[in-house]
Design an enzyme around this catalytic site. Structure first.
Site, PDB file in Angstrom:
ATOM      1  CB  VAL A  23      -0.912   0.075   1.107  1.00 34.53           C
ATOM      2  CG1 VAL A  23      -1.848   1.359   1.205  1.00 34.53           C
ATOM      3  CG2 VAL A  23      -1.689  -1.264   1.195  1.00 34.53           C
ATOM      4  CG  ASP A 256     -43.212  28.982 -12.641  1.00 33.37           C
ATOM      5  OD1 ASP A 256     -42.947  30.217 -12.775  1.00 33.37           O
ATOM      6  OD2 ASP A 256     -43.991  28.450 -13.425  1.00 33.37           O
ATOM      7  CE  LYS A 278     -47.891  34.878 -12.346  1.00 31.20           C
ATOM      8  NZ  LYS A 278     -47.286  34.202 -13.259  1.00 31.20           N
ATOM      9  N   GLY A 309     -43.176  25.361 -14.291  1.00 29.91           N
ATOM     10  CA  GLY A 309     -43.626  24.016 -13.957  1.00 29.91           C
ATOM     11  C   GLY A 309     -44.242  23.366 -14.990  1.00 29.91           C
ATOM     12  N   GLY A 310     -44.393  22.080 -14.922  1.00 29.14           N
ATOM     13  CA  GLY A 310     -45.032  21.240 -16.136  1.00 29.14           C
ATOM     14  C   GLY A 310     -44.757  21.499 -17.320  1.00 29.14           C
ATOM     15  CB  ALA A 340     -49.736  18.820 -13.487  1.00 28.67           C
ATOM     16  CG  MET A 400     -54.358  26.273 -10.965  1.00 29.30           C
ATOM     17  SD  MET A 400     -54.269  27.739 -12.017  1.00 29.30           S
ATOM     18  CE  MET A 400     -54.190  27.430 -13.519  1.00 29.30           C
ATOM     19  N   GLY A 429     -47.975  15.790  -6.676  1.00 34.32           N
ATOM     20  CA  GLY A 429     -47.822  14.539  -7.449  1.00 34.32           C
ATOM     21  C   GLY A 429     -46.405  14.321  -8.271  1.00 34.32           C
TER      22      GLY A 429
HETATM   23  N1  SAH Z   1     -47.837  24.444 -16.600  1.00 30.09           N
HETATM   24  C1  SAH Z   1     -48.212  23.545 -15.472  1.00 30.09           C
HETATM   25  C2  SAH Z   1     -49.577  23.970 -14.787  1.00 30.09           C
HETATM   26  C3  SAH Z   1     -49.331  25.149 -14.145  1.00 30.09           C
HETATM   27  S1  SAH Z   1     -50.835  25.698 -13.422  1.00 30.09           S
HETATM   28  C4  SAH Z   1     -48.374  22.292 -16.132  1.00 30.09           C
HETATM   29  O1  SAH Z   1     -48.369  21.861 -17.107  1.00 30.09           O
HETATM   30  O2  SAH Z   1     -48.441  21.267 -15.473  1.00 30.09           O
HETATM   31  C5  SAH Z   1     -50.625  24.877 -11.640  1.00 30.09           C
HETATM   32  C6  SAH Z   1     -51.452  23.633 -11.356  1.00 30.09           C
HETATM   33  O3  SAH Z   1     -50.933  22.694 -12.090  1.00 30.09           O
HETATM   34  C7  SAH Z   1     -51.671  23.593  -9.895  1.00 30.09           C
HETATM   35  O4  SAH Z   1     -52.617  24.044  -9.292  1.00 30.09           O
HETATM   36  C8  SAH Z   1     -52.111  21.859 -10.003  1.00 30.09           C
HETATM   37  O5  SAH Z   1     -53.436  21.867 -10.319  1.00 30.09           O
HETATM   38  C9  SAH Z   1     -51.306  21.434 -11.202  1.00 30.09           C
HETATM   39  N2  SAH Z   1     -49.996  20.838 -10.563  1.00 30.09           N
HETATM   40  C10 SAH Z   1     -48.642  21.302 -10.993  1.00 30.09           C
HETATM   41  N3  SAH Z   1     -47.802  20.517 -10.418  1.00 30.09           N
HETATM   42  C11 SAH Z   1     -48.583  19.466  -9.817  1.00 30.09           C
HETATM   43  C12 SAH Z   1     -48.142  18.664  -9.016  1.00 30.09           C
HETATM   44  N4  SAH Z   1     -46.974  18.049  -8.820  1.00 30.09           N
HETATM   45  N5  SAH Z   1     -49.148  17.791  -8.286  1.00 30.09           N
HETATM   46  C13 SAH Z   1     -50.425  18.165  -8.410  1.00 30.09           C
HETATM   47  N6  SAH Z   1     -50.878  19.249  -9.219  1.00 30.09           N
HETATM   48  C14 SAH Z   1     -49.891  19.843  -9.767  1.00 30.09           C
END
Ligand code: SAH
Length: 489
Positions: A23, A256, A278, A309-310, A340, A400, A429
């Site tokens: 070593v 976001d 928001k 998001g999403g 979502a 929402m 989710g």
């Molecule tokens: N652009 C996003 C939606 C924005 S509006 C998309 O395409 O998913 C935000 C809404 O999306 C929330 O109020 C909820 O209804 C939904 N949402 C987004 N992420 C979520 C999650 N991880 N679990 C449950 N609902 C979700």
């Protein structure tokens, strides 16, 4: 960080290895390879160490551990097979403020040696801080496979162009982008000028680089651009490959609230991160202000990743941002994301369509004109056309929905959807906080209220919800509690 990774130049520096076995031999020869002046302190030496001593590559202190040697060294390694001697070495090093590595004993060490991928001058060091050496090794092996073996040639080639490019492109940002464009192809797709270098076609690469330099019509000015990127619903793994690429290269990231914090760690370390989140009903950066920020940064020549998001074009007001950019005459791209409805459906065991009886799916928002600056026909308080939506039957996904579960389910029943239609609310989710409450259109609001509705929440209505029973595969990870030693026995 439990350790600070550093790359130390040991050229000509005195280093001590205590021990003379296999070593110690490995460690001493590593130090020699890094140019260190190595003393091996041991009563007896392995044949390879004897040979290194004979041809003057190492000095030898041929005696048991001699603590007086320690204060004269930059680095110390304790590599004997006797734990008591190793401890004595560590103790002497501590007293003399020398950095000391005790082989196979991270707790007693003040430095540890990482697993190394050597594509000198590119060096990658991997460490698990002594917790899981096998994990560090597996990561190193992945990197070995991923990085082209001839990367050193590429680094030399880039180095030979460095000064000329600097003169041709005085602007730092323009230079960084040029190198990113030229070098990234090799890692992403094994293409481009950099791959040509690796494949030995240097002349071709030189020509391509010269062409690129010539294309810079105004090298002093860099062009800004906006990328509207869908981050997916929560799990950081659900961003697309293109989305991740944008995130990694952006000068500015406007993100976001719903964007996974883990994703933000992929941004450049010098990128400006702006949270324009928001929060449902709470303090929010107005859409107008977000548009202004976007336009302002792009006009300044920056590449802005608007991480949403999403999917940016599903209830994300991405369309408003894109329209604002278009109106300002600024270039933009849109990278879609997992919305979502599909992401949370997948993770909650709810398919959106099914061959037997669910041939259409409707996405609707429970809030029209949400947000502080909404005006016009979709002003706050306006309702979606629930009669038309209820009449569609089939699968319905309500975004929402959190605060309006009672009103929405009541409106759907009033307009003819049966109270026994399967329904589920998914909260958080695809993340470790995912919760699902299921029931029927008649009782879902009460069931969710009883369970406590958290945000974000999305409502699914339709026969597909009943499939959940067999398809509910996702188990959010519980926080890890290491077993006590008692439990191990
Ligand atoms: N652009 C996003 C939606 C924005 S509006 C998309 O395409 O998913 C935000 C809404 O999306 C929330 O109020 C909820 O209804 C939904 N949402 C987004 N992420 C979520 C999650 N991880 N679990 C449950 N609902 C979700």
């Amino acid at each position: 960080m439990t350790y600070l990774p550093i790359f130390a130049s040991l050229r000509g520096q005195p280093c001590l290895v205590v021990g003379g076995g296999a070593v110690a031999e490995r460690k001493a020869l590593q130090l020699v390879a890094a140019g260190a002046r190595v003393t091996v302190n041991a009563p007896g030496l392995s044949p390879a160490l004897e040979a290194a001593h004979a041809d003057g590559r190492i000095d030898v202190a041929r005696r048991p551990f001699d603590a007086t040697l320690v204060p004269l060294q930059l680095l110390v390694i304790a590599a004997t097979s006797d734990p008591a001697v190793n401890r004595a070495v560590a103790e002497a090093a501590r007293a003399a403020l020398r950095l000391c590595n005790v082989v196979d004993d991270p707790a007693a060490s003040t430095w540890i040696s990482p697993s190394v991928v050597d594509r000198s001058p590119l060096l990658i060091a991997v460490s698990s801080g002594g917790q899981a050496p096998v994990l560090a090794r597996l990561v190193r092996q992945r990197l070995e496979r991923w990085l082209p073996a001839r990367l050193a040639v590429l680094a030399d080639w880039a180095g030979s162009w460095r000064e000329r490019v600097k003169v041709a492109l005085p602007d730092v940002t323009a230079r960084r982008r040029l190198w990113e464009d030229v070098l990234a192809g090799v890692l992403d797709a094994r293409t481009g000028p950099a791959q040509a270098v690796i494949d030995g076609r240097t002349a071709e690469a030189d020509a391509a680089l010269l062409r690129r330099l010539g294309e810079q019509d105004n090298p002093g000015v860099t062009r800004g651009e906006a990328w509207l990127v869908g981050a997916g619903p929560g799990d950081p793994g659900l961003i697309t490959a293109s989305g991740l690429h944008c995130l990694q290269h952006a000068d500015v990231v406007l993100h976001d609230r719903l964007v996974a914090p883990a994703l933000l760690t992929f941004a450049r370390r010098d990128a400006e991160l702006i949270d324009v989140g928001k929060t449902g009903g709470g303090a929010a950066t107005s859409q107008g202000h977000i548009n202004e920020l976007l336009i302002d940064r792009v006009r300044a020549g920056l590449r802005v990743c608007r991480l949403k998001g999403g999917d940016p074009y599903v209830f994300g007001r991405g369309s408003e941002e894109a329209l604002a950019l278009a109106a300002a005459g600024l270039p933009f791209r849109v990278i879609p994301g997992v919305t979502a409805a599909s992401g949370c459906g997948a993770f909650a065991g709810i398919p959106l369509t099914h061959r037997h009886g669910a041939h259409a799916v409707t996405f609707v928002t429970a809030h029209l004109g949400a947000g502080p600056d909404a005006t016009g026909p979709d002003a706050p308080g306006a309702e979606p056309d629930w009669r038309a939506i209820a009449a569609l039957g089939q699968t319905l996904v309500v975004y929402m929905a959190g605060r309006r579960l009672a009103a929405v389910s009541e409106a759907l029943r009033r307009h003819g959807r049966p109270a026994d239609t399967p329904a589920a609310v998914v909260m958080g989710g695809t993340t470790d906080d995912q919760r699902v409450v299921s029931g029927t259109l008649g009782d879902i609001a009460a069931a969710a209220a009883a369970a406590g509705v958290s945000s974000p929440a999305i409502l699914y209505v339709g026969d597909v919800v009943a499939l959940r029973e067999g398809l509910d595969w996702f188990r959010p990870a519980a926080p890890y509690n290491p077993p006590t030693s008692g439990a191990l026995r």
